[in-house]
Design a protein around this motif. Structure first.
Motif, short mmCIF file in Angstrom:
data_model
loop_
_atom_site.label_atom_id
_atom_site.label_comp_id
_atom_site.label_asym_id
_atom_site.label_seq_id
_atom_site.Cartn_x
_atom_site.Cartn_y
_atom_site.Cartn_z
N GLN A 131 50.43 32.99 45.86
CA GLN A 131 50.59 34.40 45.48
C GLN A 131 49.96 34.67 44.10
N GLU A 166 46.22 34.82 44.47
CA GLU A 166 45.69 35.93 45.27
C GLU A 166 45.95 37.29 44.62
N GLU A 167 46.91 37.32 43.71
CA GLU A 167 47.28 38.61 43.11
C GLU A 167 46.10 39.36 42.48
N ARG A 171 43.21 34.34 51.03
CA ARG A 171 43.82 33.05 51.24
C ARG A 171 42.77 31.94 51.17
N ARG A 228 56.72 33.54 41.84
CA ARG A 228 55.58 33.61 42.75
C ARG A 228 55.11 32.20 43.09
#
Lengths: 326, 287
Positions: free
Chosen positions: B112, B115-116, B130, B108
């Motif tokens: 990512q 933001e997960e 974001r 990742r």
């Protein structure tokens, strides 16, 4: 006459046309029975220096030096076979992770016996009973309870502290004049660490065994070593005696390292830090290695690499503007 | 004083130790009656050697495991009594691990990874996520261009910054940090400790800070809990505990810790521990 004398040690990786220096011109003396602390952050080349002295740098690493002498014997002139005989015998080494250094398939007794068979005295080498007695006395010497029973133990049955004691017993089986200890207590609990350090100090006293203590832990060095060599990015930045070097460091890097330890920041809300990171092996600055991170850097620092000045065993500093005159 | 954010009452966690040919099945009492309180915005350091139950405590507090007995209360309510309450609490309790080389998914990107947690909680749109990730990157001292890079290009200290950023994305009220700086070099360790303290000021999260390095604990903690073999041997305000350690184990721990300043021989002698490390390690025969 120093027991170990290293001049201009280089360990290079990368292609011969474009070498990447992991160790870049290190001078190092170790006196008989002396404990020298080799200190540095990751990537400083401290472990590689130990491995080079032991003759354990594997390809693609290339070792060259002006002089590597042990007990007045030129190690660079020795054949591979002679060098290998020395390693594990008169120069021994222990590592950070004792569980990984022991073979899980064999008992403690077998692994001790192997070391004595290879590096013990002539009488021990010839006689299995003598070897067994020696193995028991070695375990007793490193404070392992009930040694005869422990000979039958496998490594997985040992705690970390006990495994490191077994490693030390194996290392001293050949009655070494020099023990290279690479982060010997980093993986251990602090109470066990204190016991193992006390054990190493005792072995040094009783056998007049010199020690190269490689670690990143300054307090450990402050309490164990006689002298300190501070490395950064492959080069020696400062050497000096303990405790003088910690009380009045001569190099801004040594000072900054000390300042970043919480113990040196009592009463401060924030810890002092060194900005940035250690330069990688392929992007070393042309001037002083520390220049990009040094608060005291002047223009000359980024254009010209300073020499290690002062000389002698007692204090040498590699800096254009040392904090104290050597 | 207000009600504590976190309260443990007589927390017990046992594990079944598997039997072998020569060993009866036993019970390991990893946590054996641990009680403490932690208030919002404060830092409780848990100190002890391996096997003392520090990480087991972290697994109970993060609700990864259910304690064998005892109560874990957050905002005064038992978390293990009510599954819905537990679920609601999960985003509020986050964890930072010791080894940032193992705790970040190498497949990742940093963006990512950050933001997960937001995506799982379905709190906001992709655009907001974001934006939140970029904001957090700046807060932990990383640059915007790091957003699209993978963990392997970062140094240990930078990775730990990423791990901390990820833990804070949901604005947790409690962060459990298990040896967050012990894998880092001294100079980097100082940077990360400063960062943790700055972020606590900003977000007001409480820290349960697990560590074995006493000088780190002395710097960062408000209160200290000393554990030994699953039990609390001593707890108190940092200043009292460091000035006057009461329990022989705490005293042994202090005496064993190397110092930079020269110490007298008596000060640094290695005290015999109350119970020396046993050989081989045998699980207690429990109930």
């Amino acid at each position: 006459m120093a027991l170990v004398e290293i001049r201009g040690l280089h360990v290079d990786f990368g292609s011969p046309a474009r070498p990447l220096p992991a160790v870049d011109g290190v001078d190092l003396d170790i006196g008989a029975g002396e404990i020298v602390g080799l200190v540095g952050e990751s990537g400083s080349g401290k472990s590689m220096t130990g491995l080079a002295l032991m003759g354990l740098v594997d390809a693609p690493g290339r070792v060259r030096a002006e002089r590597v002498a042990f007990d007045d014997q030129d190690l660079l002139a020795l054949s591979m076979r002679e060098r290998a005989k020395l390693a594990g015998g008169r120069i021994a080494m222990i590592f950070q992770d004792p569980q990984a250094s022991l073979d899980p398939c064999y008992t403690v007794g077998f692994q001790l016996d192997e070391a004595i068979r290879l590096h013990g005295s002539a009488a021990e080498r010839a006689n299995p009973t003598a070897r067994r007695e020696r193995a028991v006395s070695l375990l007793r010497e490193v404070d392992i309870p009930d040694p005869p029973q422990r000979l039958h133990a496998y490594p997985h049955q040992l705690s970390g502290g006990m495994a490191q004691r077994v490693m030390i017993a194996i290392a001293v089986a050949g009655r070494p004049r020099l023990l290279i200890a690479d982060e010997p207590t980093t993986a251990l609990d602090v109470t066990v660490q204190a016991q193992v350090l006390a054990l190493l100090a005792r072995l040094r006293r009783e056998h007049d065994m010199a020690m190269l203590l490689i670690t990143h832990d300054l307090p450990v060095v402050a309490e164990t070593a006689d002298r300190v060599v501070v490395m950064y990015a492959g080069q020696v930045m400062e050497t000096g005696d303990v405790p003088a070097i910690f009380e009045a460091p001569g190099h801004p890097y040594t000072q900054a390292l000390l300042d970043s330890i919480p113990e040196h920041n009592e009463g401060r809300a924030r810890l002092r830090t060194i900005a940035g990171v250690v330069p990688g092996i392929d992007d070393r600055p042309t001037g002083c290695l520390l220049a990009p991170r040094c608060e005291r850097a002047e223009p000359i620092c980024s254009s010209e690499r300073p020499l290690l000045r002062g000389g002698g065993a007692h204090r040498a500093v590699r800096c254009h503007f040392p904090l104290l005159k050597p | 004083m207000t009600a504590p954010l976190l309260e443990a009452r007589d927390l017990v966690r046992h594990y079944r130790a598997p039997g072998g040919y020569f060993r009866a099945r036993g019970t390991v009492r990893a946590l054996d009656g641990v009680s403490f309180t932690l208030h919002a915005g404060r830092t409780l350091a848990v100190v002890g050697e391996s096997g003392s139950g520090k990480s087991t405590l972290a697994r109970q507090v993060t609700m990864v495991e259910t304690p064998t007995a005892g109560e874990l209360r957050i905002d005064g309510r038992d978390v293990n009594a009510d599954a819905a309450y537990r679920k609601a609490l999960r985003p509020q309790v986050q964890m930072v691990f010791q080894n940032p080389y193992a705790s970040l998914n190498p497949r990742r990107t940093v963006g990512q990874l950050l933001e997960e947690p937001l995506a799982i909680q379905r709190r906001c749109t992709a655009r907001e996520r974001r934006h939140a990730a970029y904001t957090m990157l700046a807060k932990v001292g990383l640059r915007p261009e790091h957003y699209s890079r993978y963990p392997h290009v970062f140094s240990g200290g930078q990775r730990q910054r990423i791990a901390i950023a990820r833990a804070l994305m949901l604005r947790p009220r409690l962060v459990v940090a298990d040896e967050p700086v012990s894998a880092l070099d001294v100079s980097i360790q100082a940077q990360v400790l400063n960062l943790l303290m700055d972020l606590q000021q900003e977000f007001g999260a409480a820290y349960l800070f697990i560590a074995h390095n006493l000088s780190v604990v002395r710097h960062i903690a408000d209160d200290v809990l000393v554990m030994y073999r699953g039990k609390v041997v001593e707890q108190g305000r940092k200043h009292d505990l460091f000035a006057h350690p009461q329990h022989p184990y705490t005293q042994a721990l202090f005496a064993s810790t190397p110092r930079l300043r020269a110490r007298s021989h008596e000060e640094r002698q290695t005290l015999p521990l109350p119970a020396p490390e046993s050989w081989p390690l045998a699980p207690d025969s429990g109930p």
